[in-house]
Structures are given as structure tokens and as C-alpha cells.
Design an enzyme around this catalytic site. Structure first.
Site, PDB file in Angstrom:
ATOM      1  N   GLY A 176      77.983  64.941  61.098  1.00 35.33           N
ATOM      2  CA  GLY A 176      77.516  63.413  60.519  1.00 35.33           C
ATOM      3  C   GLY A 176      79.072  62.268  61.254  1.00 35.33           C
ATOM      4  O   GLY A 176      80.229  62.646  60.837  1.00 35.33           O
ATOM      5  N   SER A 178      79.704  59.743  59.780  1.00 39.09           N
ATOM      6  CA  SER A 178      80.676  58.493  58.903  1.00 39.09           C
ATOM      7  C   SER A 178      81.111  58.591  57.882  1.00 39.09           C
ATOM      8  O   SER A 178      82.224  59.436  58.610  1.00 39.09           O
ATOM      9  CB  SER A 178      79.174  57.820  58.578  1.00 39.09           C
ATOM     10  N   ILE A 180      83.207  60.322  55.815  1.00 41.52           N
ATOM     11  CA  ILE A 180      83.457  61.660  54.504  1.00 41.52           C
ATOM     12  C   ILE A 180      83.583  62.508  55.999  1.00 41.52           C
ATOM     13  O   ILE A 180      84.745  63.235  56.462  1.00 41.52           O
ATOM     14  CB  ILE A 180      82.505  61.711  54.201  1.00 41.52           C
ATOM     15  N   HIS A 440     107.913  38.517  55.639  1.00 43.40           N
ATOM     16  CA  HIS A 440     108.042  39.016  57.073  1.00 43.40           C
ATOM     17  C   HIS A 440     108.752  40.475  56.802  1.00 43.40           C
ATOM     18  O   HIS A 440     110.237  40.633  55.729  1.00 43.40           O
ATOM     19  CB  HIS A 440     108.893  38.131  58.031  1.00 43.40           C
TER      20      HIS A 440
END
Length: 458
Positions: A176, A178, A180, A440
Site C-alpha cells: 500500500g 498511500s 499510512i 520573516h
């Protein structure tokens, strides 16, 4: 035993305890039921422990890079037992704190056990029969274990069981590509494991625009994480050296042998054994409870919150579900799920912060868009930290100047993205964002600059 309450909450994930607190403060009696561990996914197997691991992995990565900053260190070693203990302690402390708080609430009774409907307004928990005119389902989800060849013949890990591992895998193969899978992949590579990520689709995190997928892949491959996409037939078998994972890809060897395999291919709701049919509560084909825009089910007096309703898969969406239901029920409000702006993050390093529509999503939705983009190599704060991977992007409607969305893949992207989110929530235009002065040196200071560099996409 039978007991009557003003409200029953099933599940103690992110929405449940907070709702119990609001209902208690409003003078209601509340029964809150937990099957396993107080705190749900976030506290026990999600955000708390995994982001603790992310922090340890980042510390190791930065220590190895000390010489890049003129800091000379010795060899870096990972004590996985201590890493694991730290992660577990943070989860345990969060769980204990949640449980103690719930027990301290007046008129709130905490029950441990499996809740199951008997009729629409009655729930059984062991020997206890609980009845209330208002029931809130907050049962969360769990890792999907797909029916792949060999899946039941070898020991496979999920995100939950991997967190119980106090030793370092020699070679972690992740199924997988993605959110996780990518987070765990980078974590364990930085701890010293060999890591291979296998993704069935043509690219990582397929819901993102192709530029994001490409950039994330480059970031991970730069850390020697092997990535295999286009894996159409994934299969498992025992092997003398661990687990053999079959991969049908156009490129690379047809089989990978890992010491451990993590399944990270999605999640399913914990709704299969609640007796929802006895209450008349409908679910969709994936098991998610069907709710309307105010999170009410089709049965009066029953709501579903959190991951189990399919309207969001994050801690922040679950908490927002609580806010919507509580405001509508107790404050006379009319808040809706459709009012919220989608937002989320991927906690790789650098992180990905996303809000609203990406450029690809906006074009697919029919907008004529203008886009501003800047590589992190042109962001002073990123250069100073020597963390220059990624980019920042703002998408606006070319006709109305409304901000449609933003992407920040870069250092502090998970924090800086809120600048864009808050402007969108307040209806500010890209011009207003461009005219807003920022501090900044920060990552956020470049957001107005990018808003001033929007160009119409032909």
C-alpha cells in the site's frame, strides 16, 4: 440490569468523550461505552504513537546529517526498545488521561464491553441493558485485510500490530503506497530497516495530483526506499528467510522476500457487529453508516460520528463531527458537514499539507483556474534548514479570485497550510492574501508571494 440515560455514546474515539463532556455540562445523564481502549485510534494506534515514531525517526535522520550543519557526531545507533517504550508511554498517558477525565464527569457512566443494539433506543453491553432517547455511534475503524492469495498463511502486520513491535525488522515490505504505508516506510527506513513499498496503482498516493506523487516518490527513493508500482497481483507465501511477496510489475524481480510485511491498503468501519439492522440504521456497501449533512442517521435520535460514517477519516474530522452535533443539539445552531473545508496532512518528512482542491481536482470540477507554485529551494526558511525538497502551490478561481485550495509539500507544510485554510474559511480572495504581510523568516511568508504570482492555466 436495565438503566435509562439521556444519551448513550458508543465509542470513546475523538468525538465521543468531548460529546460526553458537553452533554454532561448541559445536565444530561450519559452512558459512554468502550469495547477496548479509551481514546480510539488516535490515542492508541494512530496519531499519538505514530507521530512519536516520526519524531524519533527525524531525530535519527538529523543526527546522521550533523556534518552538513558543521556538527560532528559519532555513529548513530537506534535503541528500538527505548523508541518503542517512548511511543507506548505517550499513548498510555493519553489513554489514562482521557479515562480519568471521563470518570470525573458528573452524570457520566463509563462501561467497558461490546455494545449491540436490541431495538432503536436500547443497547446491550454484557449484562447491562441501556436505554436512551439519543444515541451517538462513534466506533471508528480498523485496518482492512484484503482477500489476497496467501493472506491467511503467513503472519502479516497491520498499523496496530506493527506498533507492538519492539525490535527492528530486517526488511519491512509494505503493501500500500498511500498515507499510512508511506509514513511507516520512512520511519522504519530511518531506524535502519530495509524498506520496500508495493503499490497496486500506477503511482503513490493516487488521490493526489501527479506532481505530488512524483515528488514524494523522489523524496522516499532518495532515502533508499524501494518502490514498486503497478503491482497487479500481490500474493504471499512462507519463505525460509521470512515472507515471500509476489509482485506482478513490469519492472523489477517478480518476488520480494521480507522479514516482515505490513498491510496498509485501507480501513473499514467497525460497524459489522453492532446490530444496526435491529435498530434500522442503514449502512452503505462498504459498511459506513449513512448520515445526512448534520450527521443524523435515518432513525430519529441516532447519530453517527467519526470514521464510521464515511464523511472523514481523520482525528480532526471526527472532532469536527462532535462540534457539529453538539452545536446543533445544544446551541440551537445549524452546522453542516458540507460547510467544512477539506484539509489533511501526510506526515512524511517533509510533510504534505493539503487544503481544498488541488489543481487537478479544480480543473476536473470545471473551474477555470490560476495557479501559483514555488519550489522549496526558493523558500529562505527551507534553504536555511537545508530541507529544500518539495514545493508550495495555491489554486484560485480565475473568474472570481476565490482561493480554491493549496498544497505545501515541504518543511513545516503541515503547519503553514493553515494560512491558506484560514483565508478560505473567511472568504478572502487571492488578492487579499497577496496583500497580507507575513513574518520573516518563515515558510508561511512565501504564501502571499505565491498568491501574487498566480497564472491562468490554459
Amino acid at each position: 440490569m436495565a438503566a435509562n440515560y439521556d444519551a448513550i455514546i458508543i465509542g470513546t474515539g475523538q468525538a465521543g468523550p468531548s460529546l460526553a463532556g458537553r452533554l454532561s455540562a448541559a445536565g444530561m445523564s450519559v452512558a459512554i461505552v468502550e469495547r477496548h481502549l479509551v481514546g480510539g485510534t488516535c490515542v492508541n494506534t494512530g496519531c499519538k504513537p505514530t507521530k512519536t515514531l516520526v519524531a524519533s525517526a527525524y531525530a535519527a535522520h538529523l543526527a546522521r546529517r550533523g556534518a552538513d550543519f558543521g556538527v560532528i557526531t559519532g555513529p548513530v545507533h537506534i535503541d528500538m526498545a527505548r523508541v518503542h517504550a517512548r511511543s507506548q508511554k505517550i499513548s498510555e498517558d493519553g489513554r489514562a488521561g482521557n479515562e480519568a477525565w471521563l470518570r470525573s464527569l458528573p452524570n457520566v457512566a463509563l462501561f467497558f464491553g461490546h455494545a449491540r443494539f436490541e431495538v432503536p433506543k436500547t443497547v446491550r453491553v454484557g449484562e447491562e441493558q441501556l436505554t436512551a432517547p439519543r444515541i451517538f455511534i462513534n466506533v471508528g475503524g480498523r485496518a482492512l485485510v484484503p482477500d489476497m492469495p496467501g493472506v491467511g498463511t503467513v503472519p502479516l502486520l497491520t498499523n496496530s500490530s506493527l506498533l507492538n513491535l519492539a525490535t527492528l525488522p530486517e526488511h519491512l515490505v509494505i503493501i500500500g503506497g498511500s498515507y499510512i504505508g508511506l509514513e511507516f516506510g520512512q520511519i522504519y527506513r530511518r531506524f535502519g530497516a530495509a524498506v520496500t513499498i508495493i503499490e497496486k496503482g500506477p503511482r503513490l498516493i493516487g488521490r493526489e495530483d501527479e506532481e505530488v506523487s512524483k515528488a514524494v516518490r523522489e523524496i522516499l527513493e532518495a532515502e533508499a526506499i524501494a518502490i514498486r508500482t503497478g503491482a497487479e497481483c500481490i500474493r504471499f507465501a512462507a519463505h525460509p528467510d521470512g515472507i515471500a511477496v509476489g509482485v506482478d510489475c513490469r519492472d523489477g524481480p517478480p518476488e520480494i522476500v521480507g522479514s516482515h510485511v505490513l498491510l496498509a491498503v485501507g480501513r473499514v468501519p467497525n460497524t459489522h457487529d453492532l446490530g444496526l439492522d435491529l435498530a434500522g440504521v442503514a449502512t452503505d456497501e462498504r459498511g459506513f453508516i449513512t448520515v445526512d449533512d448534520r450527521l443524523a442517521t435515518g432513525v430519529p435520535g441516532i447519530w453517527a460520528l467519526g470514521d464510521c460514517n464515511g464523511r472523514g477519516a481523520f482525528t480532526h474530522t471526527s472532532y469536527n463531527d462532535f462540534e457539529i452535533v453538539a452545536a446543533n443539539l445544544l446551541d440551537g445552531a445549524d452546522r453542516k458537514v458540507s460547510d467544512r473545508i477539506p484539509c489533511y496532512a501526510l506526515y512524511t518528512d517533509p510533510p504534505l499539507g493539503r487544503v481544498g482542491l488541488s489543481a487537478g481536482q479544480a480543473e476536473a470540477s470545471g473551474y477555470r483556474i490560476k495557479v501559483g507554485r514555488r519550489p522549496m529551494s526558493r523558500v529562505g526558511r527551507a534553504v536555511e534548514k537545508d530541507e529544500q525538497a518539495g514545493f508550495m502551490e495555491i489554486v484560485a478561481d480565475a473568474d472570481s479570485d476565490a482561493i480554491l485550495g493549496g498544497t505545501i509539500l515541504g518543511t513545516s507544510g503541515d503547519e503553514a497550510i493553515h494560512t491558506i485554510l484560514d483565508m478560505m474559511a473567511n472568504g478572502a480572495t487571492a488578492t487579499r492574501l497577496r496583500e497580507t504581510m507575513h513574518i520573516h523568516p518563515t515558510v508561511s511568508e512565501l504564501i502571499p508571494t505565491i498568491a501574487g504570482e498566480l497564472r491562468t492555466v490554459a
